[in-house]
Design an enzyme around this catalytic site. Structure first.
Site, PDB file in Angstrom:
ATOM      1  N   ASP A  62     -12.287  16.151 -42.474  1.00  0.00           N
ATOM      2  CA  ASP A  62     -11.142  15.922 -41.761  1.00  0.00           C
ATOM      3  C   ASP A  62     -10.905  16.286 -40.404  1.00  0.00           C
ATOM      4  OD1 ASP A  62      -8.513  15.020 -41.390  1.00  0.00           O
ATOM      5  OD2 ASP A  62      -7.541  16.755 -42.543  1.00  0.00           O
ATOM      6  N   HIS A  74      -8.944   9.613 -36.872  1.00  0.00           N
ATOM      7  CA  HIS A  74      -9.528   9.081 -35.602  1.00  0.00           C
ATOM      8  C   HIS A  74      -9.110   7.858 -35.062  1.00  0.00           C
ATOM      9  CE1 HIS A  74     -13.194   8.762 -32.721  1.00  0.00           C
ATOM     10  NE2 HIS A  74     -12.960   7.329 -32.893  1.00  0.00           N
ATOM     11  N   ASP A  89      -9.503   1.908 -32.168  1.00  0.00           N
ATOM     12  CA  ASP A  89      -9.624   1.746 -30.856  1.00  0.00           C
ATOM     13  C   ASP A  89      -8.340   0.799 -30.448  1.00  0.00           C
ATOM     14  OD1 ASP A  89     -10.439  -0.552 -32.138  1.00  0.00           O
ATOM     15  OD2 ASP A  89     -12.640   0.023 -31.455  1.00  0.00           O
ATOM     16  N   GLU A 140     -12.172   7.662 -39.434  1.00  0.00           N
ATOM     17  CA  GLU A 140     -11.412   6.227 -38.910  1.00  0.00           C
ATOM     18  C   GLU A 140     -10.975   5.230 -39.689  1.00  0.00           C
ATOM     19  OE1 GLU A 140     -12.281   3.642 -34.965  1.00  0.00           O
ATOM     20  OE2 GLU A 140     -13.891   4.186 -35.749  1.00  0.00           O
TER      21      GLU A 140
END
Length: 479
Positions: A445, A393, A77, A454
């Site tokens: 995956d 991710h 993020d 992530e």
């Protein structure tokens, strides 16, 4: 000799065998450190090696007229969380101190110091006064609703801080630990910077940490330590003020079987156990605690608490499990090194005895699993080996670079155009260690599967020390 002991002995013998399938640990170390350049926030330097990244969040702090540009994005993020960022810096510094020779031999020490300094420079900025420390930049809820490159993000860069009137013991303690441990790293390379780090560490622990602890002082020492000791203890080795809170006081503490950014007990136990082995007999409790943690991890121990997958991976929980694997592995390597240096044979875990070599050998199996020796025959470090995760991710990795696609990708455009794409990420985030497989060694995956795909800064930071312990197989065997 039981089956586990035989397996451990075989692993140790394999370390020195010319036919052993050892990985290029120096290469893995370099990639693990390189990852941090892909997590950088702020104005990037001209020698930036991860070229798919660009300048981002260059106005952080403006709402309160402070400069909070820089630091690291926490994971996939675009939020900067001060607490886990400081923990990552502490782990990187620990690796730099404990394995300086191995890291230097791989020509990675300068890069590691830069990675540490990118974090400490931000922590220094966040400590805007003796009684103010900014702990977060960015609105996590808003950020997680969008899929944008850091270079494009337009979500609120909300500021969060602790003060003497609005305290927060955990982030203050970790910031103090990060600055003090990093001051050791730079003690020779940059004495002025080292002194600055230590000065801010003392100020943070004195003005913020002590005041955060103050409301607990009316409680009994046992209750007080159970309230905050689990998280503050890690600071102890680096800051003697906090050490005084942890040593020779009765404590109520749960059985500890994980080492993470919000549970530091195994870290402080390992550090203080080393001090005990160096002659500080009043730290005997921490030796017992450290060995209890080792016994909780070792397969075949009568007090094992963490089970392994069928493929041999430690499995704590099904959410970024590799964060616990990498941190536990780092502790196992360092404690086995401590035992060897103190000329102590090993650790007694009930009816089972594990030599320092066996502990080290088991730790090596965890590193090797991450690098490819697993049922999927894939590396869980991006860019290492022939097969690794391709749908990370990670916002910046999953959207084409500004250099390739200069047009803004907004919040919803990122979701519709890239998050749901079945294609591999356009940017290979080299060195990123993902959350890892499930309890059955399976890994899909899938970009949407954040629990497994992530990466995080603290996962990679722990892996830097763990893989550094294996650099140079001659050195590895001697330990």
């Amino acid at each position: 000799m039981d089956g586990l002991a035989l397996a451990m002995e075989d692993e140790i013998e394999g370390l020195s065998s010319p036919l052993a399938a050892n990985y290029d640990y120096g290469d893995a170390l370099g990639k693990a450190i390189l990852f941090f350049e892909g997590q950088r926030s702020g104005k990037l330097p001209t020698n930036q090696r991860v070229t798919w990244r660009g300048d981002s969040a260059c106005s952080d702090g403006t709402p309160e007229n402070v400069n909070l540009v820089g630091g690291y994005y926490d994971a996939g993020d675009n939020v900067k969380f001060g607490w886990p960022m400081a923990f990552s810096v502490s782990l990187l510094s620990w690796a730099a101190v404990e394995y300086q020779q191995q890291i230097s031999s791989s020509n990675q020490l300068a890069y590691l110091q830069k990675a540490i300094r990118w974090g400490t420079d931000f922590i220094l900025k966040a400590h805007t006064s003796p009684t103010t420390f900014y702990t977060q930049v960015g609105d996590g809820n808003a950020d997680h609703q969008c899929w944008e490159r850091p270079e494009d993000m337009d979500t609120p860069r909300t500021l969060y801080k602790i003060t003497s009137s609005s305290p927060g013991s955990e982030p203050a303690a970790e910031a103090a630990a990060a600055l003090a441990s990093a001051s050791i790293v730079f003690k020779v390379a940059n004495t002025n910077y080292s002194a600055t780090l230590l000065r801010h560490s003392k100020s943070t622990s004195t003005e913020l940490l002590t005041k955060a602890i103050a409301p607990f002082t009316a409680l009994t020492p046992a209750i007080r330590m159970s309230c905050y000791g689990r998280r503050l203890g890690y600071t102890g080795k680096w800051r003697h003020q906090v050490l005084e809170l942890c040593v020779d006081k009765p404590r109520v503490e749960p059985a500890v079987n994980e080492f993470s950014w919000d549970n530091k007990f195994p870290g402080v136990q390992t550090l203080l156990a080393k001090e005990f082995h160096c002659g500080k007999t009043n730290l005997a409790k921490f030796k017992t605690d450290a060995e209890s943690f080792v016994c909780a991890l070792m397969p075949g121990s009568s007090s094992v608490q963490i089970r392994t997958t069928p493929g041999g991976l430690l499995f704590t929980r099904d959410s970024s499990n590799l964060q616990y694997v990498t941190s536990s592995t780092l502790v196992l390597f360092i404690y086995s090194k401590t035992l060897t240096a103190a000329q102590i044979g090993g650790v007694q875990c009930g009816s089972a005895f594990f030599s320092a070599s066996q502990i080290r050998a088991f730790a090596k199996t965890q590193v090797d699993y991450i690098l490819g020796k697993n049922p999927k025959n894939m590396s869980y470090m991006v860019g290492f080996g022939a097969k690794y995760p391709t749908q990370l991710h990670h916002r910046g990795s999953s959207i084409p670079s500004m250099k390739v696609h200069p047009t803004k990708v907004d919040c919803n455009g990122g979701y519709s155009g890239y998050y749901s794409s079945p294609n591999p990420n356009p940017n290979t985030h080299v060195g990123a260690v993902v959350g890892g497989p499930d309890v059955n060694d399976q890994f899909s995956d899938a970009r949407s599967d954040y629990s497994h795909s992530e990466p995080t800064t603290y996962m990679n930071a722990a892996f830097v020390g763990a893989v550094a312990a294996l650099v140079g197989q001659c050195n590895a065997v001697s330990l």
